[in-house]
Write a protein that holds these residues in place. Structure first.
Motif, PDB file in Angstrom:
ATOM      1  N   VAL A   1      75.475  50.953  63.298  1.00  0.00           N
ATOM      2  CA  VAL A   1      76.384  49.820  63.199  1.00  0.00           C
ATOM      3  C   VAL A   1      77.039  49.852  61.821  1.00  0.00           C
ATOM      4  O   VAL A   1      76.590  50.555  60.921  1.00  0.00           O
ATOM      5  CB  VAL A   1      75.646  48.470  63.397  1.00  0.00           C
ATOM      6  CG1 VAL A   1      75.092  48.352  64.803  1.00  0.00           C
ATOM      7  CG2 VAL A   1      74.526  48.303  62.370  1.00  0.00           C
TER       8      VAL A   1
ATOM      9  N   THR B   1      78.122  44.618  59.533  1.00  0.00           N
ATOM     10  CA  THR B   1      77.218  43.979  60.492  1.00  0.00           C
ATOM     11  C   THR B   1      75.839  43.784  59.880  1.00  0.00           C
ATOM     12  O   THR B   1      75.234  42.712  60.001  1.00  0.00           O
ATOM     13  CB  THR B   1      77.110  44.834  61.765  1.00  0.00           C
ATOM     14  OG1 THR B   1      78.406  44.946  62.369  1.00  0.00           O
ATOM     15  CG2 THR B   1      76.135  44.212  62.760  1.00  0.00           C
ATOM     16  N   LEU B   2      75.330  44.819  59.199  1.00  0.00           N
ATOM     17  CA  LEU B   2      74.032  44.692  58.531  1.00  0.00           C
ATOM     18  C   LEU B   2      74.068  43.579  57.491  1.00  0.00           C
ATOM     19  O   LEU B   2      73.126  42.794  57.374  1.00  0.00           O
ATOM     20  CB  LEU B   2      73.654  46.021  57.866  1.00  0.00           C
ATOM     21  CG  LEU B   2      73.123  47.135  58.762  1.00  0.00           C
ATOM     22  CD1 LEU B   2      72.964  48.419  57.958  1.00  0.00           C
ATOM     23  CD2 LEU B   2      71.805  46.742  59.404  1.00  0.00           C
TER      24      LEU B   2
ATOM     25  N   ARG C   1      70.097  48.426  54.108  1.00  0.00           N
ATOM     26  CA  ARG C   1      71.206  49.354  54.348  1.00  0.00           C
ATOM     27  C   ARG C   1      70.821  50.780  53.989  1.00  0.00           C
ATOM     28  O   ARG C   1      71.090  51.725  54.748  1.00  0.00           O
ATOM     29  CB  ARG C   1      72.416  48.920  53.518  1.00  0.00           C
ATOM     30  CG  ARG C   1      73.642  49.836  53.671  1.00  0.00           C
ATOM     31  CD  ARG C   1      74.522  49.747  52.456  1.00  0.00           C
ATOM     32  NE  ARG C   1      73.771  50.120  51.255  1.00  0.00           N
ATOM     33  CZ  ARG C   1      74.181  49.830  50.035  1.00  0.00           C
ATOM     34  NH1 ARG C   1      75.284  49.148  49.845  1.00  0.00           N
ATOM     35  NH2 ARG C   1      73.460  50.218  48.987  1.00  0.00           N
TER      36      ARG C   1
ATOM     37  N   ARG D   1      64.842  53.760  59.138  1.00  0.00           N
ATOM     38  CA  ARG D   1      65.550  52.849  60.035  1.00  0.00           C
ATOM     39  C   ARG D   1      64.574  52.066  60.892  1.00  0.00           C
ATOM     40  O   ARG D   1      64.787  50.876  61.152  1.00  0.00           O
ATOM     41  CB  ARG D   1      66.532  53.621  60.920  1.00  0.00           C
ATOM     42  CG  ARG D   1      67.298  52.718  61.885  1.00  0.00           C
ATOM     43  CD  ARG D   1      68.384  53.444  62.653  1.00  0.00           C
ATOM     44  NE  ARG D   1      69.436  53.939  61.770  1.00  0.00           N
ATOM     45  CZ  ARG D   1      70.608  54.409  62.206  1.00  0.00           C
ATOM     46  NH1 ARG D   1      70.856  54.437  63.515  1.00  0.00           N
ATOM     47  NH2 ARG D   1      71.516  54.844  61.359  1.00  0.00           N
TER      48      ARG D   1
ATOM     49  N   LEU E   1      72.429  47.016  67.328  1.00  0.00           N
ATOM     50  CA  LEU E   1      71.614  46.948  66.119  1.00  0.00           C
ATOM     51  C   LEU E   1      70.134  46.930  66.462  1.00  0.00           C
ATOM     52  O   LEU E   1      69.333  47.706  65.913  1.00  0.00           O
ATOM     53  CB  LEU E   1      71.985  45.708  65.319  1.00  0.00           C
ATOM     54  CG  LEU E   1      71.112  45.371  64.111  1.00  0.00           C
ATOM     55  CD1 LEU E   1      71.323  46.401  63.004  1.00  0.00           C
ATOM     56  CD2 LEU E   1      71.400  43.971  63.598  1.00  0.00           C
TER      57      LEU E   1
ATOM     58  N   LEU F   1      64.366  48.062  61.077  1.00  0.00           N
ATOM     59  CA  LEU F   1      64.488  47.357  62.352  1.00  0.00           C
ATOM     60  C   LEU F   1      63.314  46.403  62.549  1.00  0.00           C
ATOM     61  O   LEU F   1      63.489  45.262  63.009  1.00  0.00           O
ATOM     62  CB  LEU F   1      64.561  48.366  63.497  1.00  0.00           C
ATOM     63  CG  LEU F   1      64.906  47.818  64.884  1.00  0.00           C
ATOM     64  CD1 LEU F   1      66.233  47.072  64.847  1.00  0.00           C
ATOM     65  CD2 LEU F   1      64.976  48.957  65.892  1.00  0.00           C
TER      66      LEU F   1
ATOM     67  N   TRP G   1      68.467  52.079  56.527  1.00  0.00           N
ATOM     68  CA  TRP G   1      69.154  52.305  57.810  1.00  0.00           C
ATOM     69  C   TRP G   1      69.869  53.646  57.813  1.00  0.00           C
ATOM     70  O   TRP G   1      69.861  54.378  58.797  1.00  0.00           O
ATOM     71  CB  TRP G   1      70.154  51.163  58.054  1.00  0.00           C
ATOM     72  CG  TRP G   1      70.636  51.092  59.472  1.00  0.00           C
ATOM     73  CD1 TRP G   1      71.745  51.674  60.015  1.00  0.00           C
ATOM     74  CD2 TRP G   1      70.011  50.378  60.546  1.00  0.00           C
ATOM     75  NE1 TRP G   1      71.854  51.374  61.335  1.00  0.00           N
ATOM     76  CE2 TRP G   1      70.812  50.577  61.695  1.00  0.00           C
ATOM     77  CE3 TRP G   1      68.861  49.598  60.634  1.00  0.00           C
ATOM     78  CZ2 TRP G   1      70.482  50.016  62.932  1.00  0.00           C
ATOM     79  CZ3 TRP G   1      68.537  49.031  61.852  1.00  0.00           C
ATOM     80  CH2 TRP G   1      69.341  49.245  62.986  1.00  0.00           C
TER      81      TRP G   1
ATOM     82  N   THR H   1      77.197  44.011  69.792  1.00  0.00           N
ATOM     83  CA  THR H   1      76.927  44.631  68.494  1.00  0.00           C
ATOM     84  C   THR H   1      75.482  44.391  68.069  1.00  0.00           C
ATOM     85  O   THR H   1      74.816  45.301  67.553  1.00  0.00           O
ATOM     86  CB  THR H   1      77.887  44.060  67.432  1.00  0.00           C
ATOM     87  OG1 THR H   1      79.241  44.294  67.833  1.00  0.00           O
ATOM     88  CG2 THR H   1      77.644  44.708  66.073  1.00  0.00           C
TER      89      THR H   1
END
Length: 289
Positions: free
Chosen positions: A81, A85-86, A101, A40, A75, A44, A104, A71
């Motif tokens: 989230v 959203t991703l 994804r 993750r 994130l 990010l 994440w 939101t």
């Protein structure tokens, strides 16, 4: 996602917040330019790097991805989230949704779309609902294209940008990505639908129910595709459905002044106008009314 011709440089909101990042050079050192992300934290960093490259603030990213700014704050804070959203953020930033994804969530997550597992598609064949086309049969579409359409808001102006088409092995299908648009935050990323019984193909981008569709002829010997674009155009406080002729012409190289809002003062205007006029005159697009 709406298209806009003249929003470049506009800050969204009264006090647009900047994302809390390290110095851009430091961030680029931490995130490799290529290779998959596996955590993750790495995902990010990839998102924040893309924001720096596109010069997007937190508020602008929220507006372009049609998400609430809170939101986006979650994130960018590394909190959980929704996959939607991703997906929306990846479409705006031009990032690989499936790779980010999975990183994440810290695992490989299958995506079920219409009862078909995208990752289960093997042998380089697109899903049936996209035309069930094989990679070997559409390799000739892969490349970079000069993209031309008339401005939705400025008279005697042609909008010119670049569209790259690649093969996506993660979700077997052709993927398109718009680049060098004068309104870069509104650049689209989507997939090609190629019906076997039609001489036209579809370039579709979809974000949270908002769809933009481009219907063009299949690539011809001149390495051109011509047709029509239908989308929603943002004009100040209003959103209006619009349609106009569009042309894709494959190019190996691009001139420095090939992109942007092209007016009669530009040396390439006459050639661009001729190509668009031919698109309608030769019957690739019919504008009724």
């Amino acid at each position: 996602m709406p298209d806009s011709d003249c929003l470049r440089g506009i800050k969204i909101g009264i006090f647009p917040q900047l994302v809390a990042l390290s110095h851009p050079c430091d961030l680029m050192k931490k995130q490799p330019a290529a290779g998959p992300v596996t955590t993750r934290s790495e995902a990010l960093d990839r998102i924040k790097t893309a924001m720096v490259e596109k010069k997007l603030t937190q508020a602008e990213l929220a507006d372009a991805s049609d998400c609430h700014e809170k939101t986006i704050q979650n994130l960018l804070g590394g909190r959980s989230v929704r996959d939607q959203t991703l997906f929306d953020v990846c479409m705006v930033l031009g990032l690989d949704f499936h790779g980010l994804r999975d990183a994440w969530h810290g695992e490989s997550v299958a995506v079920d779309n219409g009862g078909m597992n995208a990752k289960a598609q093997s042998g380089g064949v697109a899903p049936v609902y996209m035309g069930a086309y094989a990679q070997i049969a559409v390799d000739h579409y892969v490349g970079s294209y000069l993209t031309l359409r008339r401005s939705f808001s400025l008279p005697d102006t042609i909008v010119s940008y670049r569209t790259d088409i690649t093969w996506d092995a993660e979700w077997p299908s052709l993927l398109f990505q718009e680049r060098n648009r004068p309104d870069e935050p509104y650049a689209h990323r989507g997939r090609l639908y190629i019906p076997a019984s039609s001489s036209f193909i579809h370039l579709v981008s979809l974000t949270k129910g908002a769809m933009r569709m481009i219907v063009v002829s299949q690539l011809d010997r001149a390495e051109e595709m011509r047709g029509i674009i239908t989308t929603i155009n943002k004009q100040r406080a209003t959103m209006t459905p619009v349609a106009t002729a569009i042309l894709y012409a494959r190019r190996e190289n691009f001139d420095a002044d090939a992109f942007g809002e092209i007016t009669p003062k530009n040396r390439v205007y006459a050639e661009y106008k001729r190509l668009l006029d031919e698109t309608v005159a030769e019957g690739y697009a019919r504008l009724v009314g």
